[in-house]
Design a protein around this motif. Structure first.
Motif, mmCIF file in Angstrom:
data_model
loop_
_atom_site.group_PDB
_atom_site.id
_atom_site.type_symbol
_atom_site.label_atom_id
_atom_site.label_comp_id
_atom_site.label_asym_id
_atom_site.label_seq_id
_atom_site.Cartn_x
_atom_site.Cartn_y
_atom_site.Cartn_z
ATOM 1 N N LEU A 37 0.824 -1.266 0.070
ATOM 2 C CA LEU A 37 0.001 -0.141 0.074
ATOM 3 C C LEU A 37 0.797 1.213 0.064
ATOM 4 C CD1 LEU A 37 -2.353 -1.055 2.702
ATOM 5 C CD2 LEU A 37 -2.921 -0.972 0.515
ATOM 6 N N PRO A 38 0.241 2.429 -0.395
ATOM 7 C CA PRO A 38 1.192 3.629 -0.394
ATOM 8 C C PRO A 38 1.718 3.693 1.169
ATOM 9 C CG PRO A 38 -0.698 3.942 -1.646
ATOM 10 C CD PRO A 38 -0.889 2.655 -1.132
ATOM 11 N N GLY A 39 2.689 4.351 1.333
ATOM 12 C CA GLY A 39 3.119 4.558 2.716
ATOM 13 C C GLY A 39 3.824 3.268 3.565
ATOM 14 N N GLY A 40 4.101 2.176 2.769
ATOM 15 C CA GLY A 40 4.813 1.228 3.165
ATOM 16 C C GLY A 40 3.879 0.076 3.833
ATOM 17 N N ASP A 41 2.956 0.241 4.410
ATOM 18 C CA ASP A 41 2.098 -0.860 4.964
ATOM 19 C C ASP A 41 1.722 -1.846 3.814
ATOM 20 O OD1 ASP A 41 2.802 -0.291 7.598
ATOM 21 O OD2 ASP A 41 0.650 0.618 7.822
ATOM 22 N N TYR A 42 0.981 -2.994 4.273
ATOM 23 C CA TYR A 42 0.636 -3.998 3.164
ATOM 24 C C TYR A 42 -0.903 -4.209 3.769
ATOM 25 C CZ TYR A 42 4.599 -5.478 0.663
ATOM 26 O OH TYR A 42 5.905 -5.409 0.042
ATOM 27 N N TRP A 43 -1.842 -4.591 2.560
ATOM 28 C CA TRP A 43 -2.932 -5.032 2.541
ATOM 29 C C TRP A 43 -2.677 -6.577 2.908
ATOM 30 C CZ3 TRP A 43 -5.109 -8.548 -0.586
ATOM 31 C CH2 TRP A 43 -6.470 -8.815 -0.687
ATOM 32 N N CYS A 44 -3.373 -7.138 3.756
ATOM 33 C CA CYS A 44 -3.689 -8.622 4.085
ATOM 34 C C CYS A 44 -4.786 -9.104 3.954
ATOM 35 C CB CYS A 44 -2.808 -8.653 5.562
ATOM 36 S SG CYS A 44 -1.239 -8.099 5.658
ATOM 37 N N ARG A 45 -4.968 -10.336 3.546
ATOM 38 C CA ARG A 45 -6.452 -10.888 3.427
ATOM 39 C C ARG A 45 -5.975 -12.479 3.853
ATOM 40 N NH1 ARG A 45 -8.733 -14.635 1.040
ATOM 41 N NH2 ARG A 45 -7.259 -14.831 -0.624
ATOM 42 N N SER A 46 -6.831 -13.021 4.835
ATOM 43 C CA SER A 46 -6.638 -14.595 4.818
ATOM 44 C C SER A 46 -7.939 -15.039 5.061
ATOM 45 C CB SER A 46 -5.841 -14.534 6.325
ATOM 46 O OG SER A 46 -6.393 -14.036 7.379
ATOM 47 N N GLU A 47 -8.364 -16.205 4.631
ATOM 48 C CA GLU A 47 -9.540 -16.663 4.211
ATOM 49 C C GLU A 47 -9.537 -18.345 4.791
ATOM 50 O OE1 GLU A 47 -12.048 -15.440 1.126
ATOM 51 O OE2 GLU A 47 -12.107 -17.593 0.628
ATOM 52 N N VAL A 48 -10.406 -18.693 5.513
ATOM 53 C CA VAL A 48 -10.696 -20.204 5.643
ATOM 54 C C VAL A 48 -12.048 -20.554 5.119
ATOM 55 C CG1 VAL A 48 -10.531 -21.628 7.658
ATOM 56 C CG2 VAL A 48 -9.177 -19.851 7.783
ATOM 57 N N SER A 49 -11.982 -21.530 4.578
ATOM 58 C CA SER A 49 -13.156 -22.227 4.051
ATOM 59 C C SER A 49 -13.300 -23.683 4.628
ATOM 60 C CB SER A 49 -13.351 -22.420 2.410
ATOM 61 O OG SER A 49 -12.977 -21.205 2.066
#
Length: 160
Positions: A144-156
């Motif tokens: 992401l802009p600014g150095g952080d990261y978008w994170c997604r975790s998913e469990v089915s």
């Protein structure tokens, strides 16, 4: 079973996590009933929420608990520091390569080694989720802009 969707988007604090846990348990009991181990399914969501609260860099999350027939999908998105995002992705990839016996042994090993990370994590979360869901965990990260990261975790998890 009918479809059911529970969503939350906003700040995640200990109080919000407790309220979400109560809501998830009520939704699970109303929609799943005694067909399966409701406590175990709720524990998956609780663990994902706990991880998000521990590692989220801006305090906000997007959470979904979705029932689609015999399938439960639990998804969480948040921002995290690059190091934490990479560690999450690596942990999930490692867990997904393990078989059931390896998961049990790795979980037992983590419980007894007494090592905790700088933010308190011992690495048990995704191992426990994989043991309870009996299926792969998916994850994505993106800068992401600014150095952080978008994170997604998913469990089915199949409820049948």
């Amino acid at each position: 079973m009918e479809k059911s969707l529970t969503q939350y988007q906003g700040a995640l604090s200990s109080e919000v996590r407790i309220q979400l846990t109560d809501l998830i348990q009520a939704v699970a009991l109303a929609n799943i009933g005694k067909r399966t181990n409701v406590k175990k399914l709720c524990a998956i969501a609780i663990e994902l929420l706990d991880n998000a609260q521990r590692y989220c860099s801006n305090g906000n999350i997007r959470f979904e608990w979705q029932l689609q027939g015999d399938l439960l999908v639990v998804r969480i998105e948040n921002q995290a520091a690059e190091r934490d995002a990479q560690r999450m992705l690596e942990s999930i990839q490692a867990v997904n390569r393990m078989g059931p016996e390896e998961l049990v042994e790795a979980f037992r090993s983590q419980l007894t080694n007494g090592k905790f990370g700088e933010k308190g994590g011992a690495g048990l979360g995704f191992l426990d989720i994989a043991r309870k869901s009996k299926g792969p965990i998916s994850a994505d990260i993106a800068p992401l802009p600014g150095g952080d990261y978008w994170c997604r975790s998913e469990v089915s998890t199949n409820l049948a």
